[in-house]
Design a protein around this motif. Sequence first.
Motif, PDB file in Angstrom:
ATOM      1  N   ARG A 566       0.843  -1.200   0.000  1.00 14.59           N
ATOM      2  CA  ARG A 566       0.000   0.000   0.000  1.00 14.59           C
ATOM      3  C   ARG A 566       0.877   1.249   0.000  1.00 14.59           C
ATOM      4  O   ARG A 566       1.738   1.408   0.874  1.00 14.59           O
ATOM      5  CB  ARG A 566      -0.907  -0.001   1.232  1.00 14.59           C
ATOM      6  CG  ARG A 566      -2.035   1.027   1.184  1.00 14.59           C
ATOM      7  CD  ARG A 566      -2.794   1.063   2.497  1.00 14.59           C
ATOM      8  NE  ARG A 566      -3.415  -0.212   2.854  1.00 14.59           N
ATOM      9  CZ  ARG A 566      -4.639  -0.578   2.511  1.00 14.59           C
ATOM     10  NH1 ARG A 566      -5.397   0.245   1.802  1.00 14.59           N
ATOM     11  NH2 ARG A 566      -5.123  -1.759   2.907  1.00 14.59           N
ATOM     12  N   GLN A 659      -5.270   1.623  -3.450  1.00 15.23           N
ATOM     13  CA  GLN A 659      -5.820   1.849  -2.109  1.00 15.23           C
ATOM     14  C   GLN A 659      -4.758   2.434  -1.169  1.00 15.23           C
ATOM     15  O   GLN A 659      -4.581   2.009  -0.031  1.00 15.23           O
ATOM     16  CB  GLN A 659      -6.409   0.556  -1.532  1.00 15.23           C
ATOM     17  CG  GLN A 659      -7.620   0.080  -2.327  1.00 15.23           C
ATOM     18  CD  GLN A 659      -8.459  -0.927  -1.579  1.00 15.23           C
ATOM     19  OE1 GLN A 659      -8.273  -1.168  -0.387  1.00 15.23           O
ATOM     20  NE2 GLN A 659      -9.415  -1.513  -2.276  1.00 15.23           N
ATOM     21  N   ILE A 661      -2.801   5.969   0.613  1.00 11.55           N
ATOM     22  CA  ILE A 661      -3.224   7.093   1.447  1.00 11.55           C
ATOM     23  C   ILE A 661      -2.336   8.289   1.126  1.00 11.55           C
ATOM     24  O   ILE A 661      -1.244   8.141   0.577  1.00 11.55           O
ATOM     25  CB  ILE A 661      -3.146   6.768   2.952  1.00 11.55           C
ATOM     26  CG1 ILE A 661      -1.695   6.462   3.358  1.00 11.55           C
ATOM     27  CG2 ILE A 661      -4.078   5.630   3.322  1.00 11.55           C
ATOM     28  CD1 ILE A 661      -1.492   6.312   4.841  1.00 11.55           C
ATOM     29  N   PRO A 684      -7.857   8.619   0.984  1.00  9.63           N
ATOM     30  CA  PRO A 684      -7.922   8.914   2.420  1.00  9.63           C
ATOM     31  C   PRO A 684      -6.709   9.756   2.805  1.00  9.63           C
ATOM     32  O   PRO A 684      -5.570   9.385   2.501  1.00  9.63           O
ATOM     33  CB  PRO A 684      -7.892   7.528   3.072  1.00  9.63           C
ATOM     34  CG  PRO A 684      -8.467   6.616   2.024  1.00  9.63           C
ATOM     35  CD  PRO A 684      -7.972   7.180   0.716  1.00  9.63           C
ATOM     36  N   ILE A 722      -4.730   1.550   8.545  1.00 10.70           N
ATOM     37  CA  ILE A 722      -4.377   0.470   7.616  1.00 10.70           C
ATOM     38  C   ILE A 722      -4.885  -0.875   8.132  1.00 10.70           C
ATOM     39  O   ILE A 722      -5.426  -1.694   7.370  1.00 10.70           O
ATOM     40  CB  ILE A 722      -2.853   0.436   7.393  1.00 10.70           C
ATOM     41  CG1 ILE A 722      -2.431   1.676   6.591  1.00 10.70           C
ATOM     42  CG2 ILE A 722      -2.423  -0.839   6.678  1.00 10.70           C
ATOM     43  CD1 ILE A 722      -0.933   1.875   6.509  1.00 10.70           C
ATOM     44  N   CYS A 725      -8.492  -1.160   7.466  1.00 11.06           N
ATOM     45  CA  CYS A 725      -8.728  -1.445   6.051  1.00 11.06           C
ATOM     46  C   CYS A 725      -8.401  -2.899   5.719  1.00 11.06           C
ATOM     47  O   CYS A 725      -9.099  -3.533   4.907  1.00 11.06           O
ATOM     48  CB  CYS A 725      -7.897  -0.517   5.175  1.00 11.06           C
ATOM     49  SG  CYS A 725      -8.365   1.220   5.298  1.00 11.06           S
ATOM     50  N   TRP A 732     -11.766   1.430   3.634  1.00  3.41           N
ATOM     51  CA  TRP A 732     -11.023   2.329   2.750  1.00  3.41           C
ATOM     52  C   TRP A 732     -11.966   2.997   1.760  1.00  3.41           C
ATOM     53  O   TRP A 732     -11.891   4.212   1.525  1.00  3.41           O
ATOM     54  CB  TRP A 732      -9.935   1.547   2.007  1.00  3.41           C
ATOM     55  CG  TRP A 732      -9.017   2.433   1.198  1.00  3.41           C
ATOM     56  CD1 TRP A 732      -7.821   2.946   1.592  1.00  3.41           C
ATOM     57  CD2 TRP A 732      -9.250   2.933  -0.127  1.00  3.41           C
ATOM     58  NE1 TRP A 732      -7.281   3.728   0.596  1.00  3.41           N
ATOM     59  CE2 TRP A 732      -8.142   3.750  -0.473  1.00  3.41           C
ATOM     60  CE3 TRP A 732     -10.276   2.778  -1.048  1.00  3.41           C
ATOM     61  CZ2 TRP A 732      -8.030   4.391  -1.700  1.00  3.41           C
ATOM     62  CZ3 TRP A 732     -10.180   3.430  -2.283  1.00  3.41           C
ATOM     63  CH2 TRP A 732      -9.070   4.219  -2.603  1.00  3.41           C
ATOM     64  N   HIS A 733     -12.882   2.233   1.173  1.00  2.14           N
ATOM     65  CA  HIS A 733     -13.808   2.774   0.179  1.00  2.14           C
ATOM     66  C   HIS A 733     -14.767   3.791   0.801  1.00  2.14           C
ATOM     67  O   HIS A 733     -15.086   4.809   0.178  1.00  2.14           O
ATOM     68  CB  HIS A 733     -14.589   1.637  -0.478  1.00  2.14           C
ATOM     69  CG  HIS A 733     -13.749   0.746  -1.324  1.00  2.14           C
ATOM     70  ND1 HIS A 733     -13.311   1.103  -2.584  1.00  2.14           N
ATOM     71  CD2 HIS A 733     -13.230  -0.491  -1.081  1.00  2.14           C
ATOM     72  CE1 HIS A 733     -12.571   0.132  -3.091  1.00  2.14           C
ATOM     73  NE2 HIS A 733     -12.506  -0.851  -2.204  1.00  2.14           N
ATOM     74  N   SER A 736     -12.785   6.951   1.421  1.00  2.00           N
ATOM     75  CA  SER A 736     -12.480   7.533   0.111  1.00  2.00           C
ATOM     76  C   SER A 736     -13.683   8.301  -0.435  1.00  2.00           C
ATOM     77  O   SER A 736     -13.557   9.459  -0.877  1.00  2.00           O
ATOM     78  CB  SER A 736     -12.076   6.421  -0.861  1.00  2.00           C
ATOM     79  OG  SER A 736     -12.031   6.898  -2.184  1.00  2.00           O
TER      80      SER A 736
END
Length: 805
Positions: A566, A659, A661, A684, A722, A725, A732-733, A736
């Motif tokens: 990520r 995904q 940040i 995010p 994290i 997520c 996360w979605h 976002s």
Amino acid sequence: MYELVQAVFNGDEKTALHQLIYTLNASDKRYFLRNEILQAFADYCHQSQKPAYFYYSSSVGKLIQYTHEIIIEEKNTWFVVRPKIANQEVWRLTADFNSFEQMTQQALLDVIDRLVNRHQPHILEIDLHPFYEGSPRIDDPRNIGQGLAYLNRYLCNQLLADPQYWVEMLYQALQGLQHDGIRLLLSDRIPSGIHLAKQIKLALKMLNERSPHEPYEKFRFDLEELGFEPGWGNTAARVSETLALLDRLIYSPEPGILEAFVARVPAVFRVVLISIHGWVAQEDALGRDETFSQVIYVLEQARSLENELREQIKLAGLDQLGIKPHVIILTRLIPNCEGTFCNLRLEKIHDTENAWILRVPFGEFNPEITNNWISKFEIWPYLETFALDAEKELLTQFQGKPNLLIGNYSDGNLVAFILSRRMKVTQCNIAHSLEKPKHLFSNLYWQDLEDKYHFSVQFTADLISMNAAEFIITSSYQEIVGTPDTIGQYESYKCFTMPQLYHVIDGIDLFSTKFNLVPPGVNENIFFPYSQKENRDSNLRTQIHDLLFTREDTQIFGHLAHPDKRPIFAVTSINSIKNLTGLVECFGQSQALQEECNLIFFSSKLHPDEAVNPEEAEEIQKIHGIIEQYNLYSKIRWLGMRIPSSNLGEAYRVIADSQGIYVHFARFESFGRSILEAMISGLPTFATQFGGSLEIIENQEEEFNLNPTDLGKTAKKILFFIEKCNTHPEHWHEVSEWMSQRIHNRYNWHLHSNKLLQLAKMFTFWNFVAPENNEARDRYMESLFHLIYKPRAERILEKHMDNNS
């Protein structure tokens, strides 16, 4: 505050206060700031085994929570207390603990001067308070920054209290409107406010007999017979609505009605945006590092204002008369422009019909300096002659006077002040980021910093322009008055000393209606959610993915051993305040972060020899040192390059595809446009808790605001997100989507331009009906300009001349 002080002074907790002061006095320091005071009190509570409530809830605990500064003298201890936002009190405690009394701001400034051995018994005192005494003033700190709403209510109350006078004032303001010799709204057939009220009824009756969609041209002469000139609307329905709003305003004034009516008044056609010290161009010259965001801001603002004005002119029915908006970005022409268009006098702004960049050169009396780019810290000697030359150029370009001058940053705002005084045009002030609160003790030690920063000139210029402006727009509430724990940028100008130069007793009225929150937007053609696949270019996506994750280049440092991790992403310039070194250090210290993530960041430079100043070179070297110290070569990608905005927009989206940040780790950020760009792209976003990001990431601040001075806690906060997520992929979605929608709904250029034009119209009207104090205030500002600013600016010029001789 008096009751709290007395409770401490006359109660058992006096011993705790005595012990705290004894502890502070034992150190070598004499000047303590809030964080140091809180830490010392926490240590005292721990060592004295005080119960948990004592730190926050005891009387002495509450006093310490409110205390922002403590100064220890031989005979006295001084407390600078902030019991609530925008309110500061000074208290003096004698060494024998027999007296604890409230003191004046003047006494405090004398003490601070003595502290640095620069006390002067007779010194100029600047006090702007008298100029605000007769003006409408917000009474609740929570409403600071809502000046337009307050002024609307105030004016409606005045209309109710003295309708005859205020209707006449309204009539006179409308009766004077014209553009390029074309009379607007009212003709001489309507001689007074009373007659206007009668004619509105007749006009409404006539319009009700017509089709709502009938174009203005078909009944224009009927309206003119009644005394109404063009500008009320482009159809029968639009004209009827506008006249009905005025009718309701006259007979039953309400703030909403006033706001709606003012929005329709055609009073602004020509706007000047002043942005001086950057490379202001559209291709290959989007500012230096210190002005990059500023240039993007003014270009997008110019496009948005021109579009909004064009729409307003059309709805007012004035486009049929050949009237069109004219927007100019006023900047400086740079002869040695390094291959850019910054030596071009006039340049049309892309995607506009009549918006231009007008470049005016600095006076040629010092060409070895003025033919080149000049840092914002060195620009001051050239601004007055620039303003005088720009006035002629603007009058020529517009074939008339502008209706609104918008200054940007300290230098642009000073030029706006000069032009506003000469041309009698409404002035708007936008600071974006004031230097004084960014540099700790910069006013106190200004003499030591003068050769490098020239703060005496800049802070004087700030005082002049912010007080002279009809209105000030800010991106956040914190920009004005901070938080309960921190001082706002404008608040820092309220009371301060420039030892042996002047004392500012009251530098700005924070409760003035001139302060208004008007945050900027983001270009949604470039920055849009990663999920909008239909708007993305697949070839560009592939190129940017390659750039971010795998491409080898002399301006890219690092090779990712595990590119599928990520990504943590950052985009920033390199200086101590933007604190890219802190982010890299945080990543380097946290093995857990390295196991979960890669760190990818854009800056404009990669190597120390590319730096434009010693600070930048030092920061670049620090980052290389941290990477080596923690062996991060296979875990980071450092891209030391500028890429076009369209590519940057796709970069945010490519990171979101993985995904990732976004982290904005500045020590202080007044607002942060990259935060908007990342959030609307669907990333995010974690951002510094010091500054305007508190308001951007509203309701989510506990999870996403970071303290850049606490690297361990920062790593834990990012890891906590994290882990959530990883456990719940939908989290996360959800974040976002929330962040993207927040920016789309609240931070857009249409809202910005609409509100800005409303402010311009309302404050122009207010200046028309209540000009008395403004003239006296502006004369005072001129005195500061001629007696303090100019002599100090001339010293900078002398140094420039000496260095080139």
